[in-house]
Scaffold this motif. Structure first.
Motif, mmCIF file in Angstrom:
data_model
loop_
_atom_site.group_PDB
_atom_site.id
_atom_site.type_symbol
_atom_site.label_atom_id
_atom_site.label_comp_id
_atom_site.label_asym_id
_atom_site.label_seq_id
_atom_site.Cartn_x
_atom_site.Cartn_y
_atom_site.Cartn_z
ATOM 1 N N ASN A 52 1.427 0.484 -8.838
ATOM 2 C CA ASN A 52 2.322 1.221 -7.755
ATOM 3 C C ASN A 52 3.846 0.301 -8.306
ATOM 4 O O ASN A 52 3.667 -0.694 -8.422
ATOM 5 N N ARG A 65 13.022 6.978 -3.305
ATOM 6 C CA ARG A 65 12.779 5.834 -2.776
ATOM 7 C C ARG A 65 13.479 4.748 -3.757
ATOM 8 O O ARG A 65 13.842 3.629 -3.352
ATOM 9 N N ASP A 107 14.286 1.053 -2.261
ATOM 10 C CA ASP A 107 12.927 0.417 -1.658
ATOM 11 C C ASP A 107 11.533 0.315 -2.447
ATOM 12 O O ASP A 107 10.715 -0.186 -2.096
ATOM 13 N N MET A 108 11.953 0.801 -3.744
ATOM 14 C CA MET A 108 10.746 0.484 -4.878
ATOM 15 C C MET A 108 11.358 0.138 -6.074
ATOM 16 O O MET A 108 12.459 0.348 -6.245
ATOM 17 N N SER A 143 1.819 -5.259 -6.452
ATOM 18 C CA SER A 143 1.203 -4.385 -7.431
ATOM 19 C C SER A 143 1.651 -4.808 -8.864
ATOM 20 O O SER A 143 0.764 -5.028 -9.653
ATOM 21 N N GLU A 156 5.445 -1.277 -6.604
ATOM 22 C CA GLU A 156 6.086 -2.423 -5.528
ATOM 23 C C GLU A 156 5.613 -3.893 -6.325
ATOM 24 O O GLU A 156 4.910 -3.886 -7.020
#
Lengths: 271, 244
Positions: free
Chosen positions: A143, A185, A190-191, A148, A145
């Motif tokens: 993912n 995002r 945010d990501m 991850s 993030e």
């Protein structure tokens, strides 16, 4: 001889099982003979996503312990003729997987199928290392993030050291599958962005699967997303990923980019 | 039956070298311990699970003071595996054993002729001393160093063609060169080479160290983040500068 693929990740909940089912179904829909194998002994999810939970009689552990024949344990998909499932056991624990047993099962599957796709449990423990041990190709699901990505990096390290290929001095073919990607995002910060993930992991990109309700809906009705709604954005992304897996070179489009352009033109209408 | 078996099989003794951190306390110990606490506070867990050798060479102390120091360190979770430069009268069975100067003794007694035959000469297993001037060995790693991996090369320089991930660790006796992003830890000159340097194309390190002096990410100049940087030691301060 078929190709053995392990679908793996460091962190749980990134979409390994969904991706295994979707890629397996996508390959089978193109006429390839595919078996998806659930290595997550103790948890067992792939049968649910494949919609075969009520048809499980024998499982991987039964086969490894010699209580059932491989042909008895394989479940043929009702929708796609060339798609099979080898389910995991939920009642036993992962210690029932022996290295010799796994090797035997994989060898048998390899000779009967074009693709053997193994859904690995998350993490770096025994179940995960056994699942990756005999693979020819690894798909690392991540993912966008930080946690991850870091755990995936750890897994790539293991793929390069703890697999049969690595011990023979060969390089394991590795691909990155970026799931649950939300471009808006990522734009907002945010990501992680695609480039950042690629820069950190530095392995080739197999595909980017957009975050979508279609994935959840498909898994709840018990169908791989590529079977449930072949026209949805995640399904299209999985079809492309499957073609890349077969060796085709397709450009990877970052989901949402095109919509961004449309959004500029039809901004008001969309809102 | 059992007796016969145990007798016919000799105990195996082998020489092996390990890399240990060495702590050099200064008098008065109270002040030195305060400094150590500060250092540990800045980098929690730095001493955890690491072999530490206490070097008390040339210190005017007595047996009680040494014992007190070891227990003080024990209370700080610093576990001493050996004491260097201590007088033998100071040491007792309740203290860590004495260590000779950085080179473990090579006189390992081998028990049987069979063992002696296949014995790789003990010296070759035991630490190779300081690198000689004529040929400084080095290794090149053309893969990224991944999280959780630790690359230890006490002999000389390490060159990484690729990135060092966050959570990875490089320990080199010489300099470290990273042709990629350095996100993990890099420790150069660990065998006492204060002229070792660290070079990287993109500095994002969690910790850097040269000859035991170290700096964590928070202490680094934020302007150097993400830049190509070289790091060296001047006296006891770590200096860093962007490479143009």
């Amino acid at each position: 001889m078929g190709k053995v693929i392990v679908v793996t990740s460091g962190k749980g909940g990134v979409g390994k099982t969904t991706s295994t089912a979707a890629l397996g179904a996508a390959l089978a829909q193109n006429g390839e003979k595919v078996v998806v194998v659930d290595f997550d002994v103790g948890l067992r999810n792939l049968d649910l996503v494949m919609g075969a939970e009520r048809r499980v009689v024998y499982d991987l552990v039964n086969v490894i312990q010699g209580e059932a024949k491989l042909t008895q344990a394989l479940i043929r998909d009702k929708r796609v003729e060339t798609l099979y499932l080898l389910p995991a056991s939920q009642t036993r624990d992962k210690d029932n997987l022996t290295p010799e047993g796994v090797e035997k099962v994989i060898a048998a599957l390899k000779s009967a199928f074009d693709w053997v796709i193994c859904d690995s449990p998350a993490g770096i423990e025994r179940g995960a290392t056994l699942a990756m041990r005999h693979a020819d190709v690894a798909i690392v699901v991540t993912n966008p993030e930080v946690s991850s990505v870091r755990d995936s990096d750890r897994i790539i390290g293991l793929l390069d050291s703890k697999t049969l290929k690595a011990e023979n001095g060969e390089q394991m073919e590795k691909h990155l599958l970026l799931t649950r990607y939300d471009s808006s995002r990522a734009e907002r910060g945010d990501m992680l962005k695609v480039d950042d993930v690629l820069e950190i992991l530095s392995i080739p990109l197999l595909g980017i699967i957009p975050e979508s309700m279609d994935v959840l809906r498909a898994s709840n009705v018990g169908a791989p997303v590529t079977l449930a709604d072949g026209r949805s954005a995640p399904a299209m992304a999985y079809f492309d990923a499957a073609r890349r897996l077969k060796g085709e070179s397709l450009p990877v489009t970052i989901p949402g980019e095109r919509r961004g352009l449309f959004g500029k033109i039809f901004g008001r209408k969309a809102a | 039956m059992n007796d016969v078996l145990t007798q016919s099989r000799p105990i195996r003794l082998k020489g092996r070298s390990f890399l240990a951190l060495s702590l050099t306390p200064e008098l008065p110990f109270e002040d030195w311990l305060v400094q150590l606490d500060e250092l540990a506070a800045r980098s929690a867990g730095f001493f955890l699970r690491r072999p530490i050798v206490l070097d008390v060479q040339g210190l005017e102390i007595d047996r009680a003071q040494l014992r007190d120091l070891v227990s003080q360190l024990g209370m700080r979770n610093v576990r001493i595996m050996g004491i260097e430069g201590a007088r033998s009268s100071w040491l007792g069975p309740d203290l860590p054993p004495a260590m000779s100067d950085g080179r473990p003794a090579s006189d390992v007694e081998l028990q049987t002729t069979e063992e002696a035959e296949k014995a790789v000469p003990a010296e070759s297993i035991v630490a190779s001393g300081p690198p000689s001037a004529k040929a400084i060995p080095s290794i090149v790693v053309s893969q990224p160093v991944r999280s959780g991996q630790s690359l230890l090369y006490p002999e000389g320089d390490v060159t990484i063609v690729g990135s060092v991930a966050s959570g990875a660790e490089l320990v080199a006796g010489g300099s470290i060169h990273v042709y990629g992003a350095l996100r993990g830890r890099a420790m150069a000159g660990t065998m006492g080479n204060s002229s070792a340097r660290i070079f990287c194309r993109k500095l994002e390190a969690e910790l850097i160290a040269i000859d035991g002096f170290y700096q964590t990410a928070e202490d680094m100049d934020p302007r150097l983040r993400g830049k190509a940087v070289q790091i060296w030691l001047e006296g006891e301060t770590i200096k860093a500068e962007a490479l143009s």
